[in-house]
Design a protein around this motif. Structure first.
Motif, short mmCIF file in Angstrom:
data_model
loop_
_atom_site.label_atom_id
_atom_site.label_comp_id
_atom_site.label_asym_id
_atom_site.label_seq_id
_atom_site.Cartn_x
_atom_site.Cartn_y
_atom_site.Cartn_z
N LYS A 180 -30.83 47.72 -53.00
CA LYS A 180 -31.78 48.72 -52.49
C LYS A 180 -33.16 48.12 -52.29
O LYS A 180 -33.88 48.48 -51.35
N ALA A 181 -33.53 47.17 -53.15
CA ALA A 181 -34.86 46.55 -53.07
C ALA A 181 -34.92 45.41 -52.07
O ALA A 181 -36.00 44.85 -51.83
N GLY A 182 -33.78 45.04 -51.49
CA GLY A 182 -33.77 43.93 -50.53
C GLY A 182 -33.88 42.57 -51.18
O GLY A 182 -34.37 41.61 -50.55
N VAL A 183 -33.41 42.46 -52.41
CA VAL A 183 -33.43 41.17 -53.12
C VAL A 183 -32.56 40.15 -52.37
O VAL A 183 -31.50 40.48 -51.85
N GLY A 184 -33.02 38.91 -52.34
CA GLY A 184 -32.30 37.89 -51.59
C GLY A 184 -31.10 37.33 -52.32
O GLY A 184 -30.06 37.05 -51.72
N ARG A 185 -31.21 37.13 -53.63
CA ARG A 185 -30.12 36.53 -54.39
C ARG A 185 -30.12 37.04 -55.83
O ARG A 185 -31.18 37.21 -56.44
N ILE A 186 -28.93 37.27 -56.34
CA ILE A 186 -28.72 37.63 -57.75
C ILE A 186 -28.02 36.46 -58.43
O ILE A 186 -27.05 35.92 -57.91
N VAL A 187 -28.52 36.08 -59.60
CA VAL A 187 -27.82 35.13 -60.46
C VAL A 187 -27.32 35.91 -61.65
O VAL A 187 -28.11 36.53 -62.39
N LEU A 188 -26.01 35.91 -61.85
CA LEU A 188 -25.39 36.66 -62.94
C LEU A 188 -24.97 35.72 -64.05
O LEU A 188 -24.27 34.73 -63.81
N THR A 189 -25.37 36.05 -65.27
CA THR A 189 -24.92 35.29 -66.43
C THR A 189 -23.58 35.86 -66.88
O THR A 189 -23.52 36.91 -67.51
N SER A 190 -22.51 35.16 -66.56
CA SER A 190 -21.19 35.56 -67.03
C SER A 190 -20.86 34.68 -68.23
O SER A 190 -21.74 34.44 -69.07
N SER A 191 -19.67 34.19 -68.35
CA SER A 191 -19.26 33.39 -69.51
C SER A 191 -17.93 32.74 -69.22
O SER A 191 -17.17 33.20 -68.36
N VAL A 192 -17.62 31.68 -69.97
CA VAL A 192 -16.27 31.13 -69.89
C VAL A 192 -15.25 32.14 -70.42
O VAL A 192 -14.05 32.01 -70.18
N ALA A 193 -15.75 33.16 -71.12
CA ALA A 193 -14.86 34.23 -71.58
C ALA A 193 -14.25 34.99 -70.41
O ALA A 193 -13.23 35.67 -70.57
N ALA A 194 -14.84 34.85 -69.24
CA ALA A 194 -14.28 35.47 -68.03
C ALA A 194 -13.30 34.54 -67.33
O ALA A 194 -12.73 34.90 -66.30
#
Length: 339
Positions: free
Chosen positions: A114-128
């Protein structure tokens, strides 16, 4: 172009290091917290660590509520989503963490779009990536692998990480912000303040001599400073978009971790684990103990994590696990948390 980065869960162990790197690189940082009291603590921590807190601001937002996220994301060029529950004990309900983890991730992605952000970095895990598979499964895991959420052995944490990441990928399929996911192994390294968290509590417990015996479990380990660098590079490297990156400096058994603690602090030599619990005892304890139950699927397993993608695309030269352990031991002692 905006230089403002929304950093969710800024009071977390990883997030505070990410904030330091972002401030050091000249970005303005807007961190989300659940209370203004947390904001004051984080500001002081980052100031003591040399962070340029004049470029730091805070927004109150909670993963289980929708309010505040649109305002937090407004005007941001990037979003780094680190906020997610990491409990010390496992729930009997493998879906217990889904509302804040998966639900919170979707709220953040929606607000970013909605804000027009260019990129998201998501902290996942090796648990995924590597949980829920039988002992007969292959030992090498890469970014192409996913944890088996249908398994009866998967933990609530691994379930939350897997489903949260899948939800994020699905949410950006139709367009919107670019998405990059980092999948750290067990994160150790220097603490910036007295907020320990789950990973530091393991080292602290060994330092205090409260874990004389350990199960036959091996953990992939990554230094928090490398994790922070990976977040910044995942945010800025053009060809990182649409990819996952495993972060791991190497593996250590629980006994090896104890030995590294003793090397870093010789005075702890008599307190670190001395014996490995036979597997049958861990399995017996699992009937009554949730922590033992979580350990059973990992007994005797040696997993190899492929890190070529992070090394080549993000340029990460991982510190060895012994450095991460030693740095955490030093900071626990300096913060008077080792006694």
């Amino acid at each position: 172009m905006s230089d403002l980065v929304l950093l969710t869960g800024i009071s977390g162990f990883i997030a505070k290091h990410v904030a330091l790197d972002l401030l050091g690189a000249g970005y303005r940082v807007r961190g989300t917290v659940r209370s203004s009291a947390k904001a004051d603590v984080v500001r002081e921590t980052l100031k003591k660590a040399g962070g340029a807190v004049d470029r730091l601001e805070f927004f109150e937002a909670d993963l289980i509520r929708g309010e505040g996220w649109d305002a937090a994301a407004a005007g941001c060029r990037f979003v780094v989503h680190t906020a997610s529950p990491f409990p010390a004990t496992q729930s009997r309900d493998k879906n217990a963490l889904m509302p804040p983890a998966r639900g919170g991730t979707l709220r953040v992605v929606k607000a970013a779009a909605k804000a027009g952000v260019g990129r998201i970095v998501l902290t996942s895990s090796v648990a995924a990536i590597y949980y829920g598979h039988s002992a007969k499964w292959r030992t090498r895991f890469s970014e192409a692998d996913w944890s088996d959420v249908e398994s009866s052995h998967i933990s609530d944490y691994a379930m939350s990480k897997t489903e949260s990441e899948r939800a994020a990928w699905k949410a950006v399929e139709a367009g919107g912000p670019e998405l990059v996911v980092v999948n750290p192994a067990f994160v150790l390294g220097p603490l910036l303040d007295r907020e320990t968290g789950t990973s530091a509590e393991l080292i602290r417990t060994m330092l205090k001599g409260r874990l004389p015996v350990v199960p036959d479990i091996t953990l992939g380990i990554v230094d928090v400073r490398d994790v922070a660098s990976a977040h910044l590079r995942a945010m800025t490297v053009p060809h990182a978009a649409g990819r996952r990156f495993i972060l791991c400096g190497g593996s250590m058994s629980m006994m090896d971790i104890g030995r590294m603690i003793a090397l870093a602090d010789p005075s702890a030599g008599n307190r670190v684990p001395k014996l490995v619990l036979p597997d049958f005892l861990v399995r017996a304890a699992a009937i009554f103990n949730r922590q033992a139950r979580a350990a059973v699927p990992e007994l005797g397993r040696r997993k190899i994590l492929a890190t070529e993608a992070a090394e080549q695309a993000l340029g990460i030269d991982f510190r060895p696990p012994r450095d991460a352990v030693a740095a955490m031991v030093r900071s626990l002692k300096e913060l008077d948390l080792a006694n």
